[in-house]
Design a protein around this motif. Sequence first.
Motif, short mmCIF file in Angstrom:
data_model
loop_
_atom_site.label_atom_id
_atom_site.label_comp_id
_atom_site.label_asym_id
_atom_site.label_seq_id
_atom_site.Cartn_x
_atom_site.Cartn_y
_atom_site.Cartn_z
N ASP A 201 50.46 54.13 41.75
CA ASP A 201 49.99 52.82 41.27
C ASP A 201 48.47 52.76 41.25
OD1 ASP A 201 52.63 51.99 41.07
OD2 ASP A 201 52.64 51.07 43.06
N VAL A 204 47.11 54.97 38.39
CA VAL A 204 47.35 54.35 37.09
C VAL A 204 46.34 53.22 36.86
CG1 VAL A 204 48.94 52.89 35.77
CG2 VAL A 204 49.78 54.97 36.87
N ILE A 217 48.80 52.50 28.43
CA ILE A 217 49.73 52.56 29.56
C ILE A 217 50.36 51.20 29.79
CG2 ILE A 217 50.00 53.09 32.01
CD1 ILE A 217 47.54 54.89 31.78
N ARG A 218 51.68 51.20 29.89
CA ARG A 218 52.42 49.97 30.12
C ARG A 218 53.24 50.10 31.40
NH1 ARG A 218 49.18 49.05 27.08
NH2 ARG A 218 49.29 48.42 24.89
N THR A 219 53.33 48.99 32.14
CA THR A 219 54.16 48.95 33.34
C THR A 219 55.56 48.50 32.96
OG1 THR A 219 52.26 48.40 34.73
CG2 THR A 219 54.44 47.93 35.63
N TYR A 225 56.15 53.71 34.58
CA TYR A 225 55.12 53.56 33.56
C TYR A 225 55.47 54.36 32.31
CZ TYR A 225 52.42 51.87 37.54
OH TYR A 225 52.00 51.17 38.63
#
Length: 236
Positions: A201, A204, A217-219, A225
């Motif tokens: 985390d 990222v 980048i998407r959660t 991710y």
Amino acid sequence: MGTDTPGKGLVLVVDDERPIADLVRLYLTREGFGVHTEYDGEAALAAARRMRPIAIVLDIGLPGIDGLEICRRLREEGDWTPVLFLTARDDEVDRVVGLELGGDDYITKPFSPRELVARIRTVLRRTEGPPSADKIRQVGGVRLDNEQRRVYSAGVEIALTPTEFELLARLMSRPGRVFSREELLASVWGYAALAGTRTVDVHVAQVRGKLGDASPIRTVRGVGYSVEGGAESAES
């Protein structure tokens, strides 16, 4: 201080507990690495600037300048030598701050010297070559050059640590695919531990911050991710 110089490259080991520094030096020397040891922050910072080691094993709790400050200063100077932090304190704040400052990994004392050597090898592998068959990969406004180990966001080159580069390369290798935190921890850091997912985390968040608005980048809540956007392999 002391220096042993076999042929795999020089590792700077910094710890004010001399028995620990000497033990780490012994194991690294057995594996063919050159080792230079220092025991306080000022001398360690000077050695890092002077010797340009291939990696730094850095205790957080040093007299004078602590390990976190050493890492911060090196990163501000544009020195992205891989850093593996040692800490005697089981304190998540120390670990997270170290990673936010550009640390590549950490290990808590007491530790296995063999595990430490394995962690160093993993960190160094991130600097050796492309993790993907594609030389260049583009997702949206982010372009990643595996061969040159460079990243561009909206046309501007972005400085990433070896670990940050490896993480982004892993995510960009399969646009649209969701990677779990545990999977990323195993594939990028080379080990798996439930407590270690916080490491993912933090890294990222660091990569997103550096890429800025162009970050793809998407959660995926509760999972991990992915990268999303117009993906293309520019060269292979």
